[in-house]
Design a protein around this motif. Structure first.
Motif, PDB file in Angstrom:
ATOM      1  N   THR A 176       0.845  -1.214   0.000  1.00 12.50           N
ATOM      2  CA  THR A 176       0.000   0.000   0.000  1.00 12.50           C
ATOM      3  C   THR A 176       0.872   1.253   0.000  1.00 12.50           C
ATOM      4  O   THR A 176       0.663   2.188  -0.780  1.00 12.50           O
ATOM      5  N   ARG A 177       1.895   1.281   0.883  1.00 10.36           N
ATOM      6  CA  ARG A 177       2.742   2.479   0.958  1.00 10.36           C
ATOM      7  C   ARG A 177       3.451   2.726  -0.375  1.00 10.36           C
ATOM      8  O   ARG A 177       3.439   3.839  -0.895  1.00 10.36           O
ATOM      9  N   PHE A 178       4.056   1.676  -0.936  1.00 12.05           N
ATOM     10  CA  PHE A 178       4.891   1.920  -2.124  1.00 12.05           C
ATOM     11  C   PHE A 178       4.074   2.068  -3.409  1.00 12.05           C
ATOM     12  O   PHE A 178       4.549   2.659  -4.371  1.00 12.05           O
ATOM     13  N   ASN A 179       2.828   1.547  -3.419  1.00 13.10           N
ATOM     14  CA  ASN A 179       1.946   1.897  -4.551  1.00 13.10           C
ATOM     15  C   ASN A 179       1.698   3.402  -4.532  1.00 13.10           C
ATOM     16  O   ASN A 179       1.717   4.070  -5.572  1.00 13.10           O
ATOM     17  N   GLY A 180       1.483   3.947  -3.317  1.00  7.76           N
ATOM     18  CA  GLY A 180       1.267   5.396  -3.176  1.00  7.76           C
ATOM     19  C   GLY A 180       2.501   6.176  -3.585  1.00  7.76           C
ATOM     20  O   GLY A 180       2.407   7.192  -4.289  1.00  7.76           O
ATOM     21  N   VAL A 181       3.673   5.695  -3.163  1.00  6.39           N
ATOM     22  CA  VAL A 181       4.928   6.381  -3.517  1.00  6.39           C
ATOM     23  C   VAL A 181       5.097   6.372  -5.040  1.00  6.39           C
ATOM     24  O   VAL A 181       5.478   7.385  -5.650  1.00  6.39           O
ATOM     25  N   TYR A 182       4.765   5.236  -5.662  1.00  7.45           N
ATOM     26  CA  TYR A 182       4.923   5.119  -7.125  1.00  7.45           C
ATOM     27  C   TYR A 182       3.984   6.100  -7.853  1.00  7.45           C
ATOM     28  O   TYR A 182       4.410   6.830  -8.745  1.00  7.45           O
ATOM     29  N   LEU A 183       2.711   6.111  -7.429  1.00 10.72           N
ATOM     30  CA  LEU A 183       1.752   6.965  -8.140  1.00 10.72           C
ATOM     31  C   LEU A 183       2.045   8.451  -7.907  1.00 10.72           C
ATOM     32  O   LEU A 183       2.058   9.243  -8.850  1.00 10.72           O
ATOM     33  N   ALA A 184       2.335   8.813  -6.647  1.00 14.31           N
ATOM     34  CA  ALA A 184       2.666  10.218  -6.364  1.00 14.31           C
ATOM     35  C   ALA A 184       3.951  10.600  -7.090  1.00 14.31           C
ATOM     36  O   ALA A 184       4.117  11.751  -7.526  1.00 14.31           O
TER      37      ALA A 184
END
Ligand SMILES: Cc1cc2nc3c(=O)[nH]c(=O)nc-3n(C[C@H](O)[C@H](O)[C@H](O)COP(=O)(O)OP(=O)(O)OC[C@H]3O[C@@H](n4cnc5c(N)ncnc54)[C@H](O)[C@@H]3O)c2cc1C
Length: 410
Positions: free
Chosen positions: A373-381
């Motif tokens: 969840t955290r790194f999907n967010g990091v990737y999209l942002a």
């Protein structure tokens, strides 16, 4: 119920440079910040923890107000305006400690890192006293109304007009990509007072009250499923002269000078947050049998080692810029080097993190789920990091023109 209601907020107690010209001892200062964050950051704010739950806006505002009361915001701002009266060096120490913890980004970073410094540079004393403490105390959240549908990289092309009528300015036009406009009390608005042909000379800054009649805000959904972006329409919006920032024409030039320092020093915590993300990724991979095997292979070992090198370069760069500013040296266009390197390196890392985590064991468990969840967010942002605050191409142009002074094709 507010997560921080009733929280007793112990202040940090560094000796103030304004009061006695003696900076706090760095080790003690760092230790007090680290201890405060450890004791006061709610567990569910930490997105490297399985207890993570996205904080509400109210929770974030309350926590940031508590950070200010504890001395962790406005570190280098004068005490008269609610700051700590310390230096950029102490601001760096606070940023390093904030970056080292997986906590949410400020919901008022435009107020604290952009509007605040510009107000300090160009505003009247009355405006400084009215606007600055309200930013730090989180009574006023600011947004930045610069970009327009036809003016992003080339801000000199913007068309939103400000026409003086007695003691008021009448604003008409449209802004876009205005992050957080729907939850802001004030907008740092850049509008045209002269003709479009005047380019930068005919631009002025305003502190627009977002409750003014004639303002309409539309939220825009982005690829990370958030609705922070907004379009803001101004239809005969009346802004009192007391909310005009700086002298029209001169205000913009002063703001640009401030921005060249800000580009190099704002969000300094990012390099330390980048390190926190890498450490989180490695810890999660080590604990999962499949990911741990992948880490042992030369392909990922090489890429992770390269990421560590990127992070060390970025941290050293921030330290060197802060030292140069503290020595009173001009930093010119060097902020572009940092923005370019950080955004490109962080995007590469976000690809690596996702690539690793999708290969986790089938029954990987909550720690891996949380990391995904955290790194999907990091990737999209991360997709936006090479666009906002000046795109990669714009930074390259600045480096070519102003640092290398390369010739241009005639
Ligand atoms: C997440 C996010 C948050 C943002 N928040 C805000 C905000 O709060 N307030 C605000 O005012 N704006 C905000 N922006 C807008 C941002 O500043 C602009 O998107 C950015 O300046 C680029 O402008 P543009 O989108 O109009 O693209 P354009 O300027 O149209 O550029 C399109 C492409 O052309 C390239 N290009 C343009 N000019 C040149 C040139 N001279 N040389 C070489 N290549 C060039 C660009 O690099 C880009 O690839 C935000 C953007 C993002 C992604």
């Amino acid at each position: 119920m507010n997560a921080l209601a009733g929280l007793a907020v112990p202040p940090l107690s560094p000796s103030s440079r304004e009061d006695d010209c003696c900076p706090p001892r760095e080790d003690d200062y760092r230790h007090s910040i680290r201890s405060w964050l450890k004791a006061n950051l709610p567990a569910h704010f930490r997105n490297d923890s399985t207890a993570y739950r996205a904080p509400t806006l109210k929770e974030q505002q309350a926590f940031e107000a508590a950070m200010h009361k504890a001395g962790l915001a406005g570190v280098a701002w004068p005490r008269a305006y609610g700051g700590q009266g310390l230096t950029l060096r102490e601001h760096l120490v606070v940023s390093q400690e904030i970056g080292a913890v997986a906590m949410p980004e400020s919901v008022n970073s435009i107020g604290k890192e952009l509007a605040g410094p510009i107000i300090q540079a160009v505003a009247t004393e009355e405006q400084k006293l009215r606007f600055l403490p309200a930013i730090l105390e989180m009574r006023d959240t600011w947004c930045q109304g610069f970009s327009e549908p036809g003016a992003g990289s080339d801000l000199a092309g913007l068309r939103t007009r400000a026409v003086r009528e007695g003691d008021e300015w009448v604003i008409n036009g449209q802004k876009i990509w205005t992050s957080g406009a729907y939850r802001s009390q004030r907008c740092l608005l850049l509008a045209r007072t002269g003709t479009v042909e005047d380019r930068h000379r005919g631009l002025a800054l305003f502190a627009v009250d977002m409750k003014s009649p004639g303002i309409r805000v539309n939220r825009i959904r982005s690829i990370d499923d958030k609705e922070s972006f907004c379009e803001v329409f101004f239809d005969d919006v009346r802004v009192p002269q007391v909310d005009a920032l700086g002298v029209p024409d001169e205000g913009w030039a002063a703001a640009v000078r401030v921005l060249s320092i800000e580009r190099a020093t704002n969000r300094m915590h990012r390099s330390w947050r980048f390190e926190n993300e890498l450490n989180h990724l490695i810890a999660v991979c080590r604990a999962d049998p499949v990911l741990s095997d992948l880490l042992a292979g030369s392909h990922y070992r090489r890429r992770i080692a390269a990421t560590v090198a990127d992070i060390e370069v970025l941290k050293a760069y921030v330290e060197s810029v802060v030292a140069a500013i503290c020595r009173g040296e001009p930093i010119g266009a060097r902020g572009s080097l940092y923005k370019l390197y950080w955004s490109e390196a962080h995007q590469r890392f976000s690809v690596l993190a996702r690539e690793l985590l999708v290969q986790a064991s089938v029954d990987a468990g909550p720690a891996v789920e949380n990391a995904i969840t955290r790194f999907n967010g990091v990737y999209l942002a991360g997709r936006a990091e090479t666009i906002y605050a000046g795109t990669t191409e714009i930074q390259l142009g600045i480096i070519a023109d102003r640092i290398l002074e390369l010739p241009r094709v005639k």
